[in-house]
Design a protein around this motif. Structure first.
Motif, PDB file in Angstrom:
ATOM      1  N   ALA A 174       7.396   5.409   3.988  1.00 20.69           N
ATOM      2  CA  ALA A 174       7.949   4.649   2.936  1.00 20.69           C
ATOM      3  C   ALA A 174       9.635   4.881   3.129  1.00 20.69           C
ATOM      4  O   ALA A 174      10.186   3.638   2.996  1.00 20.69           O
ATOM      5  CB  ALA A 174       7.990   5.183   1.376  1.00 20.69           C
ATOM      6  N   SER A 179      -6.524   2.401   1.953  1.00 24.77           N
ATOM      7  CA  SER A 179      -6.104   2.581   0.368  1.00 24.77           C
ATOM      8  C   SER A 179      -4.481   2.576   0.661  1.00 24.77           C
ATOM      9  O   SER A 179      -3.861   2.067  -0.452  1.00 24.77           O
ATOM     10  CB  SER A 179      -6.456   3.759  -0.159  1.00 24.77           C
ATOM     11  OG  SER A 179      -5.897   4.833   0.656  1.00 24.77           O
ATOM     12  N   ILE A 180      -3.942   2.504   1.830  1.00 21.49           N
ATOM     13  CA  ILE A 180      -2.506   2.396   1.891  1.00 21.49           C
ATOM     14  C   ILE A 180      -2.214   0.886   2.639  1.00 21.49           C
ATOM     15  O   ILE A 180      -1.093   0.618   3.158  1.00 21.49           O
ATOM     16  CB  ILE A 180      -1.359   3.539   2.208  1.00 21.49           C
ATOM     17  CG1 ILE A 180      -2.227   3.973   3.623  1.00 21.49           C
ATOM     18  CG2 ILE A 180      -1.480   4.643   1.354  1.00 21.49           C
ATOM     19  CD1 ILE A 180      -0.926   4.817   4.486  1.00 21.49           C
ATOM     20  N   GLY A 181      -3.337   0.158   2.870  1.00 21.36           N
ATOM     21  CA  GLY A 181      -3.186  -1.115   3.450  1.00 21.36           C
ATOM     22  C   GLY A 181      -3.170  -0.991   4.982  1.00 21.36           C
ATOM     23  O   GLY A 181      -2.631  -1.996   5.696  1.00 21.36           O
ATOM     24  N   PHE A 182      -3.477   0.090   5.634  1.00 20.77           N
ATOM     25  CA  PHE A 182      -3.218   0.433   6.992  1.00 20.77           C
ATOM     26  C   PHE A 182      -4.701   0.536   7.549  1.00 20.77           C
ATOM     27  O   PHE A 182      -5.838   0.181   7.117  1.00 20.77           O
ATOM     28  CB  PHE A 182      -2.728   1.793   7.065  1.00 20.77           C
ATOM     29  CG  PHE A 182      -1.318   1.931   6.993  1.00 20.77           C
ATOM     30  CD1 PHE A 182      -0.358   0.962   6.141  1.00 20.77           C
ATOM     31  CD2 PHE A 182      -0.559   3.043   7.643  1.00 20.77           C
ATOM     32  CE1 PHE A 182       0.701   1.085   6.296  1.00 20.77           C
ATOM     33  CE2 PHE A 182       0.856   3.111   7.222  1.00 20.77           C
ATOM     34  CZ  PHE A 182       1.462   2.046   6.620  1.00 20.77           C
ATOM     35  N   LYS A 190       3.172   5.983  -7.204  1.00 20.19           N
ATOM     36  CA  LYS A 190       1.681   6.423  -7.978  1.00 20.19           C
ATOM     37  C   LYS A 190       1.516   5.356  -8.760  1.00 20.19           C
ATOM     38  O   LYS A 190       1.244   5.601  -9.968  1.00 20.19           O
ATOM     39  CB  LYS A 190       2.336   7.648  -8.647  1.00 20.19           C
ATOM     40  CG  LYS A 190       2.638   8.852  -7.563  1.00 20.19           C
ATOM     41  CD  LYS A 190       3.096  10.254  -8.357  1.00 20.19           C
ATOM     42  CE  LYS A 190       3.378  11.238  -7.317  1.00 20.19           C
ATOM     43  NZ  LYS A 190       3.624  12.621  -8.027  1.00 20.19           N
ATOM     44  N   GLY A 205       0.827  -1.304  -0.024  1.00 18.02           N
ATOM     45  CA  GLY A 205      -0.059   0.029  -0.143  1.00 18.02           C
ATOM     46  C   GLY A 205       0.856   1.184   0.002  1.00 18.02           C
ATOM     47  O   GLY A 205       0.597   2.118  -0.833  1.00 18.02           O
ATOM     48  N   VAL A 206       1.869   1.165   0.665  1.00 17.62           N
ATOM     49  CA  VAL A 206       2.732   2.367   0.950  1.00 17.62           C
ATOM     50  C   VAL A 206       3.677   2.706  -0.345  1.00 17.62           C
ATOM     51  O   VAL A 206       3.763   3.879  -0.933  1.00 17.62           O
ATOM     52  CB  VAL A 206       3.505   2.322   2.252  1.00 17.62           C
ATOM     53  CG1 VAL A 206       4.689   3.419   2.269  1.00 17.62           C
ATOM     54  CG2 VAL A 206       2.454   2.699   3.461  1.00 17.62           C
ATOM     55  N   ASP A 207       4.156   1.531  -0.734  1.00 15.53           N
ATOM     56  CA  ASP A 207       4.852   1.562  -2.054  1.00 15.53           C
ATOM     57  C   ASP A 207       4.131   2.066  -2.840  1.00 15.53           C
ATOM     58  O   ASP A 207       4.718   2.987  -3.888  1.00 15.53           O
ATOM     59  CB  ASP A 207       5.658   0.113  -2.131  1.00 15.53           C
ATOM     60  CG  ASP A 207       6.731  -0.150  -1.165  1.00 15.53           C
ATOM     61  OD1 ASP A 207       7.052   0.779  -0.363  1.00 15.53           O
ATOM     62  OD2 ASP A 207       7.220  -1.392  -1.157  1.00 15.53           O
ATOM     63  N   ARG A 229       9.883   0.774   9.287  1.00 19.72           N
ATOM     64  CA  ARG A 229       8.395   1.009   9.245  1.00 19.72           C
ATOM     65  C   ARG A 229       7.672   1.253  10.155  1.00 19.72           C
ATOM     66  O   ARG A 229       7.084   2.001  10.763  1.00 19.72           O
ATOM     67  CB  ARG A 229       7.914   0.445   7.975  1.00 19.72           C
ATOM     68  CG  ARG A 229       8.655   1.010   6.522  1.00 19.72           C
ATOM     69  CD  ARG A 229       7.475   0.583   5.423  1.00 19.72           C
ATOM     70  NE  ARG A 229       8.188   0.910   3.908  1.00 19.72           N
ATOM     71  CZ  ARG A 229       7.566   0.858   3.052  1.00 19.72           C
ATOM     72  NH1 ARG A 229       6.467   0.271   2.878  1.00 19.72           N
ATOM     73  NH2 ARG A 229       8.269   0.990   1.823  1.00 19.72           N
ATOM     74  N   PHE A 259       1.545   3.702  -3.414  1.00 17.80           N
ATOM     75  CA  PHE A 259       1.279   5.180  -3.224  1.00 17.80           C
ATOM     76  C   PHE A 259       2.307   6.128  -3.552  1.00 17.80           C
ATOM     77  O   PHE A 259       2.311   7.140  -4.169  1.00 17.80           O
ATOM     78  CB  PHE A 259       0.783   5.371  -1.706  1.00 17.80           C
ATOM     79  CG  PHE A 259       0.362   7.120  -1.263  1.00 17.80           C
ATOM     80  CD1 PHE A 259      -0.756   7.364  -1.484  1.00 17.80           C
ATOM     81  CD2 PHE A 259       1.454   7.909  -1.043  1.00 17.80           C
ATOM     82  CE1 PHE A 259      -1.216   8.714  -1.072  1.00 17.80           C
ATOM     83  CE2 PHE A 259       1.221   9.276  -0.799  1.00 17.80           C
ATOM     84  CZ  PHE A 259      -0.074   9.559  -0.876  1.00 17.80           C
ATOM     85  N   VAL A 260       3.542   5.751  -3.003  1.00 22.92           N
ATOM     86  CA  VAL A 260       4.703   6.545  -3.313  1.00 22.92           C
ATOM     87  C   VAL A 260       5.185   6.604  -4.767  1.00 22.92           C
ATOM     88  O   VAL A 260       5.572   7.338  -5.304  1.00 22.92           O
ATOM     89  CB  VAL A 260       5.927   6.107  -2.437  1.00 22.92           C
ATOM     90  CG1 VAL A 260       7.310   6.595  -3.014  1.00 22.92           C
ATOM     91  CG2 VAL A 260       5.708   6.399  -0.884  1.00 22.92           C
ATOM     92  N   VAL A 290       3.048   9.840   4.140  1.00 19.42           N
ATOM     93  CA  VAL A 290       3.183   8.404   3.512  1.00 19.42           C
ATOM     94  C   VAL A 290       4.736   8.257   2.967  1.00 19.42           C
ATOM     95  O   VAL A 290       5.418   7.154   2.984  1.00 19.42           O
ATOM     96  CB  VAL A 290       2.244   8.098   2.419  1.00 19.42           C
ATOM     97  CG1 VAL A 290       2.347   6.581   2.018  1.00 19.42           C
ATOM     98  CG2 VAL A 290       0.715   8.077   2.970  1.00 19.42           C
ATOM     99  N   ARG A 291       5.256   9.469   2.462  1.00 21.56           N
ATOM    100  CA  ARG A 291       6.638   9.233   1.719  1.00 21.56           C
ATOM    101  C   ARG A 291       7.766   9.068   2.897  1.00 21.56           C
ATOM    102  O   ARG A 291       8.442   8.383   2.785  1.00 21.56           O
ATOM    103  CB  ARG A 291       6.987  10.638   1.180  1.00 21.56           C
ATOM    104  CG  ARG A 291       6.203  10.647  -0.253  1.00 21.56           C
ATOM    105  CD  ARG A 291       6.656  11.917  -0.995  1.00 21.56           C
ATOM    106  NE  ARG A 291       5.574  11.824  -2.203  1.00 21.56           N
ATOM    107  CZ  ARG A 291       5.676  11.063  -3.274  1.00 21.56           C
ATOM    108  NH1 ARG A 291       6.992  10.410  -3.312  1.00 21.56           N
ATOM    109  NH2 ARG A 291       4.868  11.074  -4.211  1.00 21.56           N
TER     110      ARG A 291
END
Lengths: 266, 266, 266
Positions: free
Chosen positions: B70, B136-139, A252, A245-247, B75, A249-250, B66-67
């Motif tokens: 990452a 949406s970021i798996g959190f 894009k 999810g985080v990867d 993490r 997002f970063v 979020v950056r």
């Protein structure tokens, strides 16, 4: 073919579909649907990403089988058994921690309305009608209705809706927070299945965590809950789902949630 | 100038203004805003009569950085630290017992939406949008969202809003009870400040009692709560604030709440 | 004739009617109404099937008697006594387990608004206005308002409505879930009485069970509540009310609830 002879659950594309009622016995709650549902929910593995609840007759579920109550030799024992079976179904639904979608067409009365109140997403149509339906036969609620409803509308309005046996339209149901959204009556099942499928292929590890946190919040203080949230978000960040999810997002790009799903299955 | 080099809190006319996000890092939650906010909230004396929460960039707060997640070497440890810092901010906000007003322009996503749910009064504009933004970021949620949201809309709709990551418009936010009122987008900060100032010069002793009673009600029975209410209203009646309130009512004049405020400062 | 000299409670056709305020003292909460109400509620037998709460002056109830507060030799002791009397009334109302209907015309402010929040069904008219009214005299809530209100609208909106002393219109009150329905101002009492009478001749044994289940749900887990529901529905099925309800349903006739009522009186 009676309920006992047919399968009331099936798995399709990650979605566990359970029929809570059929055309039999006036679209009343199906004990066989409950039994098959309990088994399927308890034995579900990571291949199940969402649950879809439907009625296979003219209604979602018109309530308990009152003729069956009347015919029972020992009404009290019969009601106790039926209620406990129903409640084990609700407990299994609550325990599986995947999104639950209900396709609520026609009546959702009594036990049917109780079930709707447990669904994460409840689709309705202009023809959908909710009704507590317990006092009209001199009964009190089951299926957790006396617990879920006050947490949506407060205690006074919950007592009112149950006491007065109000018929609640789809529009009123959305306004009160009992239903999620209204589509055309003949689109309810299709839309509900579509969302269930989408969720089944989403970040299921995150969904499970969300389900647990929200449900466990009931008996915690805000401060205790935030401790649980910190532990959960920290753990999520190093699951395959949280990493992807985080990867994504970063970078894009759209996340590939199958990474998390595959990992969960191993 | 980075966040660390500027002051993200200031006191003006009894109002403690805290920037929860700036234009930096995509208007994400500012750890420096949290740190400065915690210090200011914990050290606030009776000169502080209200808190105003704002975002200084294009949004109220677009969520976590979020950056930054990452880029973290560990993490899990990073998320744990960030969440705990955020939660200490929420705890300090909860403890100060003065009215909290939020000026919610643009996005309030993730942590931003969590903060909005703690504000006593949340001003929005037509351009305001809320979104859980965690799955949406798996959190999973933080900031108490999994605790506050079910207490507003019930457990099922809370799970739905978080699971589906729904974008909630200002109008829908008011309908659901997540936002207080809608003004023009460019009037949000002005209106929020105006109300915060008015409250800061109001019956602050009563406000503190109201804050405590409502928050403590969560774990009490109705009967226990009424005992606490009786003790509180009885005590209030002989504070400078309660004496002035009753006297002004009987004498048909505007109360001079500075009497209570002065007394509290002595 | 002062409040002390007249009867503020009366029983008519199964409905216990209690005046919570009269034209005296600016339609403020009537201590005599509370005292008579407590006695009537505590001594009510099975002949009472519903409670109707009314105001006999120009308003339902404009709040506490602030002039009385001001005139008290010991304000703190006076407020403590008044609040405890009021709270014993709320406790008696909560304990009787029959439907409570409120006819809310004009202002329901302070204690008046608190009472409305306990009614199962609250009728309003276009002229109805709710207002917390505590902070405007430097006070904190009583009557359980700090407990009931957060359970309807969540903690943040509850704090907002009390802190800002917002005047809530009938329409807004329905939207927020504080009021049930709006009729013409001069139809409020008639409609409320009509519903109270109907409920008084309904399945009162079921109503009592519904009241208990909903109120006890507050401190139970969902699973515990379902155990209580199973016990309750099983027991209900063999009461005269539950037998008549099921039999009438199967025989497609209107149930004769007087069977249950008669049985309960024996």
């Amino acid at each position: 073919m009676t309920d006992n002879q047919q399968s009331l659950v099936r798995v399709e594309d990650g979605v566990l579909r359970i029929a809570v009622a059929t055309a039999e016995h006036g679209t009343s709650l199906s004990p066989e649907g409950m039994r098959q549902g309990i088994d399927a929910l308890r034995s579900a593995g990571p291949e199940i990403g969402a649950v879809l609840l439907v009625g296979e007759g003219a209604n979602f579920c018109a309530g308990g089988n009152v003729r069956g109550f009347a015919a029972a030799e020992d009404r009290s024992a019969h009601l106790f058994d039926i209620a406990n079976l129903f409640h084990d179904f609700i407990r299994a639904l609550d325990a599986i921690a995947v999104p639950v979608v209900a396709a609520v067409h026609g009546w959702a009365a009594g036990a049917g309305m109780s079930i709707v109140l447990h669904a994460d997403i409840a689709f309705a149509g202009p023809g959908t009608k909710l009704r507590a339906a317990y006092p009209s036969i001199g009964f009190t609620p089951d299926g957790g209705m006396s617990w879920t409803l006050p947490r949506v509308v407060g205690l006074a309005r919950a007592r009112e809706l149950i006491l007065t046996d109000a018929v609640i339209s789809a529009e009123e149901g959305v306004r009160l927070g009992l239903l999620s959204r209204i589509v055309g009556d003949d689109e309810i099942q299709g839309e509900a299945l579509r969302i269930a499928r989408t969720l089944a292929h989403g970040p299921t590890a995150a969904y499970a965590g969300i389900h647990r946190l929200v449900n466990e919040s009931v008996h915690r203080s805000l401060s205790e809950q935030m401790d649980a949230e910190a532990a959960s978000i920290s753990a999520a960040s190093t699951t395959p789902t949280g990493i992807e999810g985080v990867d994504a997002f970063v970078e894009k790009r759209r996340p590939d949630w199958s990474l998390g799903a595959n990992a969960a299955q191993q």
